[in-house]
Design an enzyme around this catalytic site. Structure first.
Site, PDB file in Angstrom:
ATOM      1  CB  CYS A 103      59.461  58.157  68.684  1.00 41.60           C
ATOM      2  SG  CYS A 103      58.319  59.500  68.176  1.00 41.60           S
TER       3      CYS A 103
ATOM      4  CG  HIS B  80      64.826  59.840  68.770  1.00 47.33           C
ATOM      5  ND1 HIS B  80      64.287  58.824  68.287  1.00 47.33           N
ATOM      6  CD2 HIS B  80      64.119  60.876  69.043  1.00 47.33           C
ATOM      7  CE1 HIS B  80      62.760  59.425  68.235  1.00 47.33           C
ATOM      8  NE2 HIS B  80      62.934  60.671  68.574  1.00 47.33           N
TER       9      HIS B  80
ATOM     10  CG  HIS C 205      60.409  60.553  63.419  1.00 47.24           C
ATOM     11  ND1 HIS C 205      60.365  59.215  63.814  1.00 47.24           N
ATOM     12  CD2 HIS C 205      60.473  61.318  64.691  1.00 47.24           C
ATOM     13  CE1 HIS C 205      60.160  59.350  65.123  1.00 47.24           C
ATOM     14  NE2 HIS C 205      60.156  60.511  65.566  1.00 47.24           N
TER      15      HIS C 205
END
Length: 615
Positions: free
Chosen positions: A261, A413, A451
């Site tokens: 990620c 995040h 995401h």
């Protein structure tokens, strides 16, 4: 001294819309912007989503735009009608008989089959058991996702022939970034050597859909056919390959640096290093990811990582799932929300940018990457992110001073998982304590767009650039309250938009934070355009900056014209398949350099010995 990597262009697409022109950012903060400020964004989305061909956008169209953007019910597949096959053994007291085309007969005929030919067909009689796959349609437990705007299909904008969705997003996103430059790419090449361009782009999950890895692996089991493109187009670095080979005609440095990620920040670091060290003068950095696919989502779901409908209903005490509020960072939550996106930025060294009059949206001070060391679960968070956030904050203090570091904020995040809300909040809170920062603003834009995996830090960066244009840090609209186990004594986790000046001048820098599976932690420090311009003036002097401003007026006008054209549906998509292809006859070589037929400047070969002190 190192060169300063300037952000001179950016573009892409996510669930909020087109990135260039700050449109995806504006969609997130539409409730605090004026009608005049939002008009071009509604126009852009209206045309992109096929809602209107007119420049005028009424209330009904705006309502449809809002319904078809941001996190919502999944549209890339039907979660209520998902194809599923069960293995079964068929048994009957009598023989089982059926007919097939002769070409469909298995190569190895089972011993309990009796085959009778009937022209081009065969009749098969089975005694005993018959193995079968029974087709079914099932409901997927997750119905929330961050698809790009409803009705928008980037593959229809150019001659895409069975391109995976991630690569169509790549072509669109890279084109959008180049359009945002306000100057022709060919004009940039006139000022640099052909190999002074870097492209770092990829996808953490590779290309996984019916035209790539998923289709290739499933073909033998579903009766499909493997094409000659599938294997090559599945590779994780293929976005960079497409940009080099079909978008910008580049002979420069290429590749992707993967880190789950955090991958976008890994690639940003590569491009930044090339600029700082003088290896390249221009770098295109980014990622494209299209993982809103049932096959991929099931892998994350069984890990307990995704927010399932049943969990969201339980949180709300409701019989209906609220897809809009699926991602709830730092609140009582259930998991993250899968999304698709492409984000690209164009970096340029400061001298070249000033010479060309380029747009200056900010600069990349540094990107810090650290692993987690020993751990039990490979997917669990660890200590590495403490190091990356602390380093980024320490550098901010070194550049901005002890008071200036307090004029920063964090793009967290912020995935929306129970584990993330505890671990990331503790990291940020401890760093804020250490550097004596009170009420450190924390944003979490996955609450808007989901995401997008490798691309997620790119979504964070593009949103941050918007703050320095319109002055609002996006709040977290999907939560009612911060969870009790979140650490926030020194944080200001934004539940509402925060105004930080007309042009965001109240914030001198932003820290982009990413925590990837496997211990891939990255934190990037990006300086505001105001801070960047002040640093450039200190280095280059008033006259150089005055000359730059004069050149920039032309570039800014072209940038605005390109944006207006895109809002009208007239944007330029760069896809040059089979054009200007070079071969062995295109290369002229001497000991001093290599001349390629498609480039004005030669690639010099007159190297000095970099290890002369060893020799």
């Amino acid at each position: 001294m190192m060169k300063l990597p300037l952000i001179v262009g950016f573009g892409g697409m996510n669930a909020a819309g087109r990135s260039s022109g700050f449109h995806s950012y504006k969609r997130m903060v539409a409730d605090v912007l004026s009608d005049a400020e939002m008009a071009s964004t509604w126009q852009d989305l209206s045309r992109r989503m096929g809602l209107s061909d007119s420049d005028a956008v009424n209330g009904d169209i705006i309502a449809a735009i809002k319904a078809g953007t941001l996190v919502r019910r999944i549209e890339s597949f039907d979660p209520d009608n998902l194809l599923y096959q069960y293995k079964a053994t068929l048994q009957s007291n009598e023989a089982i008989t059926f007919t097939l085309r002769k070409s469909k007969l298995p190569t190895k005929i089972p011993e309990n089959w009796q085959v009778e030919e009937l022209g081009s067909k065969v009749t098969i009689t089975v005694t005993g058991e018959l193995g079968a796959l029974l087709e079914d349609r099932v409901a997927f437990p997750v119905t929330s996702g961050g698809n790009i705007p409803s009705g928008f299909d980037p593959s229809k904008l150019y001659q895409s022939r069975f391109h995976p969705r991630g690569l169509t997003l790549t072509v669109y996103g890279a084109s959008d970034a180049l359009n945002s430059l306000g100057m022709d790419w060919e004009a940039i090449l006139e000022h640099i050597e052909p190999d002074q361009v870097s492209v770092y782009a990829g996808s953490a999950l590779a290309q996984v859909d019916e035209y790539s890895l998923s289709g290739m692996l499933a073909a033998p089991l579903t009766g499909g056919r493997v094409s000659s493109k599938m294997m090559a187009l599945s590779l994780a670095e293929m976005p960079a390959d497409f940009i080099n080979g079909y978008v910008i005609n580049s002979i420069g440095t290429t590749g992707t640096n993967m880190g789950a990620c955090a991958t976008f920040l890994y690639n940003l670091r590569q491009g930044m290093n090339d600029i700082q060290q003088g290896h390249s003068r221009v770098a295109i950095v980014g990622n494209a990811e299209a993982p809103v696919v049932a096959d991929i989502m099931e892998g994350f779901r069984v890990m307990g990582a995704l927010a399932e409908d049943a969990q969201l209903k339980a949180l709300d005490g409701s019989e209906e799932v609220d897809n809009r509020r699926a991602c709830r960072p730092f609140a009582e939550n259930a998991g993250f929300t899968m999304a698709e996106a492409a984000q690209f930025v164009v970096l340029m060294d400061d001298e070249l940018a000033l010479t060309l009059g380029a747009n200056i949206y900010g600069s990349v001070a540094d990107v810090f990457i650290n692993a987690d060391a020993n751990k039990k679960s490979i997917s669990a968070p660890g200590v590495g992110n403490y190091v990356t956030v602390a380093k980024a904050t320490a550098l901010a203090k070194a550049i901005l001073g002890p008071e200036g570091v307090k004029q920063t904020y964090v793009q967290a995040h912020g995935t929306g998982t129970p584990q993330n809300r505890v671990t990331e909040s503790h990291i940020l809170n401890e760093v804020a304590k250490t550097f004596e920062i009170d009420h450190w603003p924390v944003a979490a834009i996955k609450s808007y767009v989901g995401h997008s995996m490798s691309c997620a830090p790119g979504d964070q960066l593009v949103a941050s650039l918007g703050v320095w244009q319109y002055g609002w840090i996006p709040g977290i609209p999907t939560i009612d309250a911060i969870a009790d186990d979140v650490h926030q004594s020194h944080l200001n986790i934004l539940t509402e938009h925060l105004h930080v000046g007309e042009k965001g001048e109240g914030m001198k820098a932003v820290i982009l934070n990413a925590k990837g599976f496997g211990g891939n932690n990255a934190s990037g420090l990006v300086l505001s355009p105001q801070q960047t311009m002040a640093m450039l003036a200190n280095k280059h002097g008033e006259q150089t900056m005055a000359d730059y401003q004069q050149k920039h007026r032309v570039v800014a006008a072209h940038t605005e014209a390109n944006d207006r054209a895109a809002c009208r549906g007239e944007e330029v998509i760069r896809y040059h398949f089979g054009e200007s292809v070079m071969n062995d006859q295109s290369v002229t070589m001497s000991q001093d350099g290599i001349q390629l037929s498609q480039f004005s400047h030669a690639i010099p070969l007159n190297f000095d010995n970099p290890y002369s002190d060893y020799c």
